[in-house]
Design a protein around this motif. Structure first.
Motif, mmCIF file in Angstrom:
data_model
loop_
_atom_site.group_PDB
_atom_site.id
_atom_site.type_symbol
_atom_site.label_atom_id
_atom_site.label_comp_id
_atom_site.label_asym_id
_atom_site.label_seq_id
_atom_site.Cartn_x
_atom_site.Cartn_y
_atom_site.Cartn_z
ATOM 1 N N GLY A 82 0.748 17.973 -10.636
ATOM 2 C CA GLY A 82 1.031 17.835 -12.056
ATOM 3 C C GLY A 82 0.521 16.535 -12.658
ATOM 4 O O GLY A 82 0.592 16.330 -13.868
ATOM 5 N N ALA A 83 0.020 15.653 -11.815
ATOM 6 C CA ALA A 83 -0.514 14.371 -12.291
ATOM 7 C C ALA A 83 -1.466 13.837 -11.233
ATOM 8 O O ALA A 83 -1.456 14.283 -10.083
ATOM 9 C CB ALA A 83 0.611 13.374 -12.549
ATOM 10 N N ASN A 84 -2.298 12.880 -11.624
ATOM 11 C CA ASN A 84 -3.219 12.272 -10.665
ATOM 12 C C ASN A 84 -2.481 11.215 -9.859
ATOM 13 O O ASN A 84 -2.217 10.116 -10.346
ATOM 14 C CB ASN A 84 -4.412 11.659 -11.387
ATOM 15 C CG ASN A 84 -5.417 11.053 -10.423
ATOM 16 O OD1 ASN A 84 -5.345 11.285 -9.209
ATOM 17 N ND2 ASN A 84 -6.346 10.288 -10.942
ATOM 18 N N LEU A 85 -2.148 11.553 -8.627
ATOM 19 C CA LEU A 85 -1.445 10.627 -7.734
ATOM 20 C C LEU A 85 -2.410 9.826 -6.883
ATOM 21 O O LEU A 85 -1.989 9.078 -5.993
ATOM 22 C CB LEU A 85 -0.486 11.409 -6.820
ATOM 23 C CG LEU A 85 0.514 12.331 -7.505
ATOM 24 C CD1 LEU A 85 1.395 13.017 -6.465
ATOM 25 C CD2 LEU A 85 1.355 11.576 -8.515
ATOM 26 N N GLY A 86 -3.708 9.978 -7.138
ATOM 27 C CA GLY A 86 -4.709 9.324 -6.309
ATOM 28 C C GLY A 86 -4.841 10.037 -4.982
ATOM 29 O O GLY A 86 -4.009 10.886 -4.610
ATOM 30 N N GLY A 87 -5.886 9.701 -4.242
ATOM 31 C CA GLY A 87 -6.052 10.303 -2.929
ATOM 32 C C GLY A 87 -4.870 10.029 -2.027
ATOM 33 O O GLY A 87 -4.426 10.888 -1.268
ATOM 34 N N ALA A 88 -4.303 8.821 -2.131
ATOM 35 C CA ALA A 88 -3.181 8.443 -1.267
ATOM 36 C C ALA A 88 -1.971 9.332 -1.513
ATOM 37 O O ALA A 88 -1.349 9.849 -0.571
ATOM 38 C CB ALA A 88 -2.812 6.973 -1.501
ATOM 39 N N GLY A 89 -1.623 9.534 -2.782
ATOM 40 C CA GLY A 89 -0.497 10.391 -3.096
ATOM 41 C C GLY A 89 -0.747 11.828 -2.710
ATOM 42 O O GLY A 89 0.155 12.538 -2.243
ATOM 43 N N GLY A 90 -1.995 12.278 -2.890
ATOM 44 C CA GLY A 90 -2.338 13.644 -2.515
ATOM 45 C C GLY A 90 -2.211 13.889 -1.030
ATOM 46 O O GLY A 90 -1.677 14.922 -0.592
ATOM 47 N N PHE A 91 -2.680 12.948 -0.213
ATOM 48 C CA PHE A 91 -2.601 13.131 1.236
ATOM 49 C C PHE A 91 -1.171 12.983 1.746
ATOM 50 O O PHE A 91 -0.811 13.597 2.749
ATOM 51 C CB PHE A 91 -3.543 12.162 1.948
ATOM 52 C CG PHE A 91 -4.972 12.602 1.915
ATOM 53 C CD1 PHE A 91 -5.374 13.757 2.575
ATOM 54 C CD2 PHE A 91 -5.928 11.888 1.202
ATOM 55 C CE1 PHE A 91 -6.698 14.192 2.529
ATOM 56 C CE2 PHE A 91 -7.248 12.307 1.151
ATOM 57 C CZ PHE A 91 -7.631 13.469 1.812
ATOM 58 N N ALA A 92 -0.366 12.175 1.072
ATOM 59 C CA ALA A 92 1.052 12.111 1.445
ATOM 60 C C ALA A 92 1.687 13.482 1.286
ATOM 61 O O ALA A 92 2.414 13.960 2.168
ATOM 62 C CB ALA A 92 1.768 11.073 0.592
ATOM 63 N N TRP A 93 1.392 14.143 0.164
ATOM 64 C CA TRP A 93 1.907 15.500 -0.046
ATOM 65 C C TRP A 93 1.297 16.474 0.953
ATOM 66 O O TRP A 93 1.979 17.380 1.449
ATOM 67 C CB TRP A 93 1.617 15.958 -1.468
ATOM 68 C CG TRP A 93 2.717 15.672 -2.430
ATOM 69 C CD1 TRP A 93 2.725 14.735 -3.438
ATOM 70 C CD2 TRP A 93 3.986 16.322 -2.492
ATOM 71 N NE1 TRP A 93 3.919 14.760 -4.111
ATOM 72 C CE2 TRP A 93 4.715 15.734 -3.559
ATOM 73 C CE3 TRP A 93 4.587 17.343 -1.759
ATOM 74 C CZ2 TRP A 93 6.009 16.134 -3.907
ATOM 75 C CZ3 TRP A 93 5.874 17.745 -2.097
ATOM 76 C CH2 TRP A 93 6.576 17.147 -3.157
ATOM 77 N N GLY A 94 0.021 16.326 1.269
ATOM 78 C CA GLY A 94 -0.628 17.238 2.205
ATOM 79 C C GLY A 94 -0.010 17.194 3.589
ATOM 80 O O GLY A 94 0.255 18.233 4.206
ATOM 81 N N VAL A 95 0.227 15.981 4.103
ATOM 82 C CA VAL A 95 0.876 15.843 5.410
ATOM 83 C C VAL A 95 2.300 16.383 5.346
ATOM 84 O O VAL A 95 2.765 17.069 6.263
ATOM 85 C CB VAL A 95 0.868 14.370 5.868
ATOM 86 C CG1 VAL A 95 1.674 14.192 7.147
ATOM 87 C CG2 VAL A 95 -0.565 13.881 6.082
ATOM 88 N N GLU A 96 2.996 16.091 4.256
ATOM 89 C CA GLU A 96 4.359 16.592 4.065
ATOM 90 C C GLU A 96 4.407 18.118 4.153
ATOM 91 O O GLU A 96 5.246 18.697 4.858
ATOM 92 C CB GLU A 96 4.874 16.124 2.700
ATOM 93 C CG GLU A 96 6.186 16.737 2.262
ATOM 94 C CD GLU A 96 7.397 15.967 2.759
ATOM 95 O OE1 GLU A 96 8.351 15.783 1.996
ATOM 96 O OE2 GLU A 96 7.390 15.556 3.929
ATOM 97 N N LEU A 97 3.503 18.784 3.450
ATOM 98 C CA LEU A 97 3.505 20.247 3.426
ATOM 99 C C LEU A 97 3.086 20.838 4.771
ATOM 100 O O LEU A 97 3.650 21.844 5.213
ATOM 101 C CB LEU A 97 2.571 20.745 2.319
ATOM 102 C CG LEU A 97 3.035 20.457 0.890
ATOM 103 C CD1 LEU A 97 1.946 20.805 -0.112
ATOM 104 C CD2 LEU A 97 4.310 21.232 0.576
ATOM 105 N N ALA A 98 2.109 20.235 5.418
ATOM 106 C CA ALA A 98 1.664 20.746 6.718
ATOM 107 C C ALA A 98 2.785 20.671 7.747
ATOM 108 O O ALA A 98 2.964 21.585 8.565
ATOM 109 C CB ALA A 98 0.442 19.963 7.199
ATOM 110 N N ILE A 99 3.555 19.589 7.720
ATOM 111 C CA ILE A 99 4.700 19.460 8.626
ATOM 112 C C ILE A 99 5.765 20.492 8.279
ATOM 113 O O ILE A 99 6.277 21.213 9.153
ATOM 114 C CB ILE A 99 5.296 18.041 8.549
ATOM 115 C CG1 ILE A 99 4.336 17.015 9.165
ATOM 116 C CG2 ILE A 99 6.646 17.983 9.268
ATOM 117 C CD1 ILE A 99 4.789 15.574 9.005
#
Length: 312
Positions: free
Chosen positions: A61-78
């Motif tokens: 819903g917003a630009n969290l930067g690559g860092a924020g995006g990958f934090a969510w990506g690892v979160e979802l994969a786990i």
């Protein structure tokens, strides 16, 4: 072993098309593809929804930067129960046989590595100088890695890095506060201190290679300085090593100042970067804490891996 390919996307629809096509064409296909869209306005989310309904799409819903995006990506994969996550930006394009050697080595190694990295290229077998891994200086680790036709490393970029999620569960997510730059170096370095890490040359991921390194970062020099200071403070290293890193950062600060077209803008960004880098710390967010911020119905849907009738 279940592997999720995690792609962070922001306003690069053309690259995203190529990335998803390459992921779906892998000789060893990922068990699931997760796209974290950082508030794109170019139709990227709509494209994934319409053309790739089998792909898990999470819109921040917003630009969290690559860092924020990958934090969510690892979160979802786990949260979705995978054992490993293959992380990459939307402008990464893996060779069609890139995942197979990573998955095979990961499955056979005992104990498991912290992560295995693809070799980042600018075309098949052409090394990309902009995305080099940090080579380990530990001779024992190099000897051990040689047995697997790999190279022991201490850190890598988020361009085809296969993360051991069982290990990732024991530490905090990538620092979303970094926004851009250094988040991948910090996270992979942190993991490599917990278990061996290697780059596997048989696995190659193409990534755009900018011929000339940017000499003028403009206001973004703020992120370069602040995030490097955070990394220096966070990493486990000898004081002498940290002093060398700080000296390099001071040298880079002067370099970017000399090449800045707007000296006032550079000075403001530098002052802000050093102030925040010294006075603050990035927030530690652990697996499960990001999902806890979502409404129950959204969270349940995101972690449910049962295919809907139209995807069976």
């Amino acid at each position: 072993m279940s592997i999720a390919a995690v792609v962070v996307s922001f306003n690069r629809l053309g690259f995203l098309r190529e990335c998803l096509s390459a992921l779906k064409g892998q000789t060893r296909k990922p068990d699931e593809i997760i796209v974290v869209d950082n508030g794109s306005t170019d139709g990227s989310a709509e494209y994934v929804r319409e053309e790739h309904p089998d792909v898990v799409l999470f819109e921040t819903g917003a630009n969290l930067g690559g860092a924020g995006g990958f934090a969510w990506g690892v979160e979802l994969a786990i949260a979705r129960g995978h054992q490993a996550a293959w992380l990459m930006d939307d402008d990464a394009c893996p060779e069609l046989d890139a995942l197979a050697p990573l998955a095979e080595l990961f499955a056979t190694m005992n104990p498991k590595p912290s992560f295995l990295a693809s070799l980042v290229t600018a075309g098949r077998d052409t090394f990309n100088r902009r995305n080099p891994p940090v080579i380990s200086q530990d001779a024992g680790q190099q000897v051990a890695a040689h047995e697997f036709d790999a190279i022991a490393i201490e850190a890598a970029t988020f361009v085809g890095v296969l993360i051991n999620l069982e290990l990732a569960k024991t530490t905090h997510l990538p620092f979303s506060d970094f926004f851009i730059w250094i988040d991948d170096s910090e996270y992979t370095h942190r993991l490599s201190q917990m278990a061996p890490a290697m780059v596997v040359p048989a696995s190659q991921v193409n990534h755009p290679d900018v011929a000339a390194k940017a000499k003028d970062l403009g206001p973004r020099v703020f992120y370069h300085i602040r995030n490097n200071l955070w990394f220096i403070r966070e990493r486990k290293a000898l004081p002498a090593t940290k002093l060398v890193a700080l000296g390099n950062l001071l040298h880079q600060t002067v370099y970017y100042g000399l090449n800045s077209t707007d000296k006032r803008q550079w000075a403001v960004a530098v002052a802000k970067g050093y102030a925040q880098g010294c006075a603050r710390r990035p927030r530690r967010i652990y697996p499960g804490e990001l999902l806890a911020t979502l409404p129950d119905e959204v969270r349940v849907k995101l972690v449910d891996r049962t295919p809907s009738p139209d995807k069976r």
